[in-house]
Design a protein around this motif. Structure first.
Motif, short mmCIF file in Angstrom:
data_model
loop_
_atom_site.label_atom_id
_atom_site.label_comp_id
_atom_site.label_asym_id
_atom_site.label_seq_id
_atom_site.Cartn_x
_atom_site.Cartn_y
_atom_site.Cartn_z
N ALA A 167 0.82 -1.21 0.00
CA ALA A 167 0.00 0.00 0.00
C ALA A 167 0.85 1.26 0.00
O ALA A 167 0.34 2.35 -0.32
CB ALA A 167 -0.94 0.01 1.20
N TYR A 168 2.14 1.13 0.33
CA TYR A 168 3.05 2.27 0.34
C TYR A 168 4.07 2.16 -0.79
O TYR A 168 5.16 2.73 -0.72
CB TYR A 168 3.71 2.37 1.72
CG TYR A 168 2.67 2.48 2.81
CD1 TYR A 168 2.01 3.68 3.04
CD2 TYR A 168 2.29 1.36 3.55
CE1 TYR A 168 1.01 3.77 4.00
CE2 TYR A 168 1.29 1.44 4.51
CZ TYR A 168 0.65 2.65 4.72
OH TYR A 168 -0.35 2.74 5.67
N CYS A 169 3.69 1.43 -1.83
CA CYS A 169 4.51 1.29 -3.03
C CYS A 169 4.95 2.67 -3.53
O CYS A 169 4.17 3.63 -3.54
CB CYS A 169 3.69 0.57 -4.10
SG CYS A 169 4.48 0.49 -5.74
N ASP A 170 6.20 2.77 -3.97
CA ASP A 170 6.71 4.04 -4.49
C ASP A 170 5.90 4.53 -5.69
O ASP A 170 5.83 5.73 -5.95
CB ASP A 170 8.18 3.88 -4.92
CG ASP A 170 9.13 3.75 -3.75
OD1 ASP A 170 8.69 3.99 -2.59
OD2 ASP A 170 10.31 3.42 -3.97
N SER A 171 5.27 3.60 -6.40
CA SER A 171 4.50 3.95 -7.60
C SER A 171 2.99 3.89 -7.37
O SER A 171 2.23 3.83 -8.34
CB SER A 171 4.88 3.00 -8.75
OG SER A 171 6.26 3.06 -9.02
N PHE A 172 2.56 3.92 -6.10
CA PHE A 172 1.13 3.73 -5.82
C PHE A 172 0.28 4.75 -6.57
O PHE A 172 -0.72 4.41 -7.21
CB PHE A 172 0.86 3.83 -4.32
CG PHE A 172 -0.57 3.54 -3.94
CD1 PHE A 172 -0.96 2.25 -3.61
CD2 PHE A 172 -1.54 4.53 -3.95
CE1 PHE A 172 -2.28 1.96 -3.27
CE2 PHE A 172 -2.86 4.26 -3.62
CZ PHE A 172 -3.23 2.97 -3.28
N ALA A 173 0.62 6.03 -6.49
CA ALA A 173 -0.21 7.06 -7.10
C ALA A 173 -0.29 6.90 -8.60
O ALA A 173 -1.38 6.96 -9.20
CB ALA A 173 0.30 8.45 -6.74
N SER A 174 0.85 6.66 -9.26
CA SER A 174 0.81 6.54 -10.71
C SER A 174 0.09 5.27 -11.16
O SER A 174 -0.67 5.29 -12.12
CB SER A 174 2.24 6.57 -11.28
OG SER A 174 3.01 5.51 -10.78
N LEU A 175 0.31 4.17 -10.46
CA LEU A 175 -0.32 2.91 -10.86
C LEU A 175 -1.82 2.91 -10.63
O LEU A 175 -2.58 2.31 -11.40
CB LEU A 175 0.30 1.74 -10.09
CG LEU A 175 1.74 1.37 -10.44
CD1 LEU A 175 2.22 0.25 -9.54
CD2 LEU A 175 1.86 0.98 -11.90
N ASN A 176 -2.27 3.56 -9.58
CA ASN A 176 -3.67 3.43 -9.18
C ASN A 176 -4.53 4.64 -9.51
O ASN A 176 -5.74 4.50 -9.70
CB ASN A 176 -3.75 3.14 -7.68
CG ASN A 176 -3.19 1.77 -7.34
OD1 ASN A 176 -3.80 0.76 -7.63
ND2 ASN A 176 -2.01 1.74 -6.74
N LEU A 177 -3.93 5.81 -9.56
CA LEU A 177 -4.74 7.03 -9.64
C LEU A 177 -4.50 7.85 -10.90
O LEU A 177 -5.46 8.39 -11.47
CB LEU A 177 -4.46 7.92 -8.42
CG LEU A 177 -4.77 7.31 -7.06
CD1 LEU A 177 -4.19 8.18 -5.95
CD2 LEU A 177 -6.28 7.16 -6.87
N PHE A 178 -3.26 7.98 -11.33
CA PHE A 178 -2.95 9.06 -12.25
C PHE A 178 -2.34 8.67 -13.58
O PHE A 178 -1.79 9.50 -14.27
CB PHE A 178 -2.00 10.06 -11.56
CG PHE A 178 -2.56 10.64 -10.30
CD1 PHE A 178 -3.88 11.08 -10.23
CD2 PHE A 178 -1.78 10.72 -9.16
CE1 PHE A 178 -4.39 11.59 -9.05
CE2 PHE A 178 -2.29 11.24 -7.98
CZ PHE A 178 -3.61 11.68 -7.93
N GLY A 179 -2.39 7.41 -13.98
CA GLY A 179 -1.87 7.18 -15.32
C GLY A 179 -1.31 5.81 -15.63
O GLY A 179 -0.85 5.58 -16.75
N GLY A 180 -1.32 4.88 -14.69
CA GLY A 180 -0.90 3.53 -15.02
C GLY A 180 0.60 3.37 -15.11
O GLY A 180 1.38 4.23 -14.69
N ARG A 181 1.04 2.26 -15.69
CA ARG A 181 2.46 1.94 -15.78
C ARG A 181 3.12 2.75 -16.90
O ARG A 181 2.55 2.91 -17.97
CB ARG A 181 2.63 0.44 -16.02
CG ARG A 181 2.14 -0.40 -14.84
CD ARG A 181 2.22 -1.90 -15.09
NE ARG A 181 1.69 -2.60 -13.94
CZ ARG A 181 2.39 -2.95 -12.88
NH1 ARG A 181 3.68 -2.66 -12.82
NH2 ARG A 181 1.83 -3.58 -11.86
N ALA A 182 4.30 3.23 -16.64
CA ALA A 182 5.02 4.06 -17.62
C ALA A 182 5.19 3.30 -18.93
O ALA A 182 5.60 2.13 -18.95
CB ALA A 182 6.38 4.46 -17.05
N GLY A 183 4.88 3.97 -20.03
CA GLY A 183 5.07 3.37 -21.34
C GLY A 183 4.02 2.37 -21.75
O GLY A 183 4.09 1.79 -22.84
#
Length: 370
Positions: A106-122
């Motif tokens: 739940a404290y993943c470094d990529s939590f916000a991008s993965l879950n809220l704001f845009g998914g996985r890079a590329g």
């Protein structure tokens, strides 16, 4: 592979209603990905908060992040659930950062991008509307307000097929958060005292978990019907609007609560909860604060602490099976908080949720019945 075409609820504008329409999902699955036929999906206030995200959450999008269903296809890769497995879908995480490796996804470094704001890079667009226009990347790694969802195996938890799979989705977020705060963060047990501020889906899940753990629980809310529900699950009810709330809590908890959980983001109630704690007590915050939080003098005296709790500090694959077993034993009756709606009634479900007429709406795709 042939793309998958199905019906889903699409939010096209921050102030617009949902539209139920045909969408198309890229049929190619990468290793570690699953295609899940959705049996039901809870509606969470985090879904609805997209409307107030200031444009940070991309639209148009298929929302929904409390999905549950049956795996119908896999991309291979070995360890993921297999075809035919019943699964509950939870939040996404990278699996590689220090927090993920330390059993704190739940404290993943990529939590916000993965879950809220845009998914996985590329990641290329996987979901389009019927005209071929791209929809936003997967919401919470799933986008489950529809008949199917493409998910990472990391956020799919196998469950017993004998369970009512269409009702299990809220165990992946809302109920996970409330119960996890009690069982994981506080590690409450017999003789402990807990006050829960706000008797919504998260708060009532905390109340039920406190009962299952043997803790004494006080529930605070301004709605009499929600307090009646909390009392039915074993809590001592207190009306939020009356004066002297800290003193009333202290009387009910023998001098002060050891733990408090706020689900309201109300500065007044947060200060009251801190003042109601006994020395070295802990207050957990799960609701996002939208304004500065002024603390009254004395609220943090005598070792009292306050911290934020994300997703109940849970590893979903560990906590969800615990909650389903508690449900089987009659000690976590989360199904009593659920009202089901057909996917076509998504806007009615949102109105009922916002008005407090339902604790936890669950959307059923076409052809599903509870």
């Amino acid at each position: 592979m042939t793309p998958t075409r199905f019906r889903a609820a699409v939010l096209r504008g921050y102030g617009e209603p949902f539209t139920v329409e045909d969408v198309v999902l890229d049929g190619a699955l990468a290793p570690g990905e699953l295609l899940v036929e959705i049996a039901g999906c809870g509606m969470c206030r985090t879904d609805l908060a997209v409307r107030r995200s200031g444009g940070r959450s991309p639209l148009p999008a298929v929302l929904g992040h409390e999905g549950s269903g049956v795996v119908v296809r896999t991309g291979g890769g070995g360890s993921e659930p297999g075809v035919g497995d019943h699964v509950v879908l939870s939040f996404d995480s990278c699996g590689q950062c220090a927090n993920c490796r330390g059993a704190a996804p739940a404290y993943c470094d990529s939590f916000a991008s993965l879950n809220l704001f845009g998914g996985r890079a590329g990641e290329p667009p996987r979901l389009t509307d019927a005209d071929g226009k791209a929809l936003a990347p997967r919401w919470f790694g799933q986008s489950s307000f529809g008949a199917y969802a493409l998910v990472s195996a990391r956020n799919a938890v196998r469950v017993d097929p004998a369970l009512p799979v269409e009702l299990l989705g809220p165990l992946g977020c809302g109920f996970l958060t409330g119960a996890g705060a009690v069982l994981n963060t506080f590690r409450a047990g017999p003789g402990d005292t807990l006050v829960v501020l706000g008797a919504g889906a998260v708060g009532l899940a905390a109340v039920m978990a406190a009962g299952a753990a043997g803790a004494v629980c006080v529930a605070v809310d301004r709605h009499a019907e929600r307090l009646a529900l909390a009392e039915r699950f074993g809590a001592l009810p207190l009306a939020a609007g009356q004066a002297g709330l800290p003193e009333r809590i202290r009387r009910l908890t023998g001098g002060g609560a050891r733990y408090a959980l706020d689900t309201t983001a109300s500065p007044r109630l947060i200060n009251d909860a801190l003042l109601a704690l006994r020395p070295t007590g802990t207050l957990g915050l799960v609701a996002r604060l939208h304004t500065p939080l002024p603390l009254e003098p004395g609220t943090l005296d005598r070792g009292r602490a306050v911290r934020h709790i994300c997703e109940g500090d849970a590893v979903p694959g560990l906590l969800i099976p615990v909650l389903t077993e508690l449900w089987r034993a009659g000690r976590f009756p989360f199904d009593r908080l659920i009202r089901t709606y057909p996917l076509s009634a998504v806007n009615e479900a949102e109105r009922d949720c916002e008005a407090g007429r339902v604790v936890k709406p669950v959307l059923l795709p076409e052809g599903r019945t509870p």
